[in-house]
Write a protein that holds these residues in place. Structure first.
Motif, mmCIF file in Angstrom:
data_model
loop_
_atom_site.group_PDB
_atom_site.id
_atom_site.type_symbol
_atom_site.label_atom_id
_atom_site.label_comp_id
_atom_site.label_asym_id
_atom_site.label_seq_id
_atom_site.Cartn_x
_atom_site.Cartn_y
_atom_site.Cartn_z
ATOM 1 N N THR A 39 1.025 -1.192 0.082
ATOM 2 C CA THR A 39 -0.062 -0.030 0.096
ATOM 3 C C THR A 39 0.777 1.046 0.078
ATOM 4 O O THR A 39 2.148 1.075 0.102
ATOM 5 C CB THR A 39 -0.943 -0.008 1.109
ATOM 6 N N PRO A 47 -4.158 4.742 3.822
ATOM 7 C CA PRO A 47 -3.540 3.908 2.701
ATOM 8 C C PRO A 47 -4.236 3.670 1.274
ATOM 9 O O PRO A 47 -5.807 3.382 1.660
ATOM 10 C CB PRO A 47 -3.392 2.215 3.192
ATOM 11 N N ASN A 49 -4.057 0.656 -2.912
ATOM 12 C CA ASN A 49 -2.990 -0.665 -3.616
ATOM 13 C C ASN A 49 -1.984 0.344 -4.246
ATOM 14 O O ASN A 49 -2.758 1.012 -5.440
ATOM 15 C CB ASN A 49 -4.388 -0.851 -3.914
#
Length: 98
Positions: A39, A47, A49
């Protein structure tokens, strides 16, 4: 999964244009190639991906901004070292080793 420990790297974005367009594409490709979940977040932000182009673009991260890379994968330390170097130095591709 053995570890369950979160590896983290704080790094300043080295691309002058930040994580937009080409640098974001380089970063997302490198993260995907690393093969472990990672992340990325702006300082004090949520956060997202790191392997998702839309998610990375949504950060609006500019050159000079600090971002936080995290992963819980077994080999996260080495992967995050390479990704941090890529981001900090504004490289064109993921370094093989640090």
């Amino acid at each position: 999964m053995k570890g369950n420990t979160m590896a983290e790297r704080r790094v300043t974005i080295g691309w002058a244009e930040g994580l937009h367009a080409r640098p974001a594409s380089i970063f997302v490709r490198a993260t995907t190639a690393a093969g472990v979940p990672v992340t990325i977040a702006k300082k004090d932000g949520a956060p997202v991906n790191a392997a998702s182009m839309l998610a990375v673009l949504s950060l609006g991260a500019e050159g000079g901004d600090e971002v936080v890379l995290t992963s819980e994968a077994d080999d996260a330390e080495a992967v995050l070292d390479r990704l941090a170097k890529l981001v900090a130095e504004g490289l064109e591709e993921l370094p093989e080793t640090v």
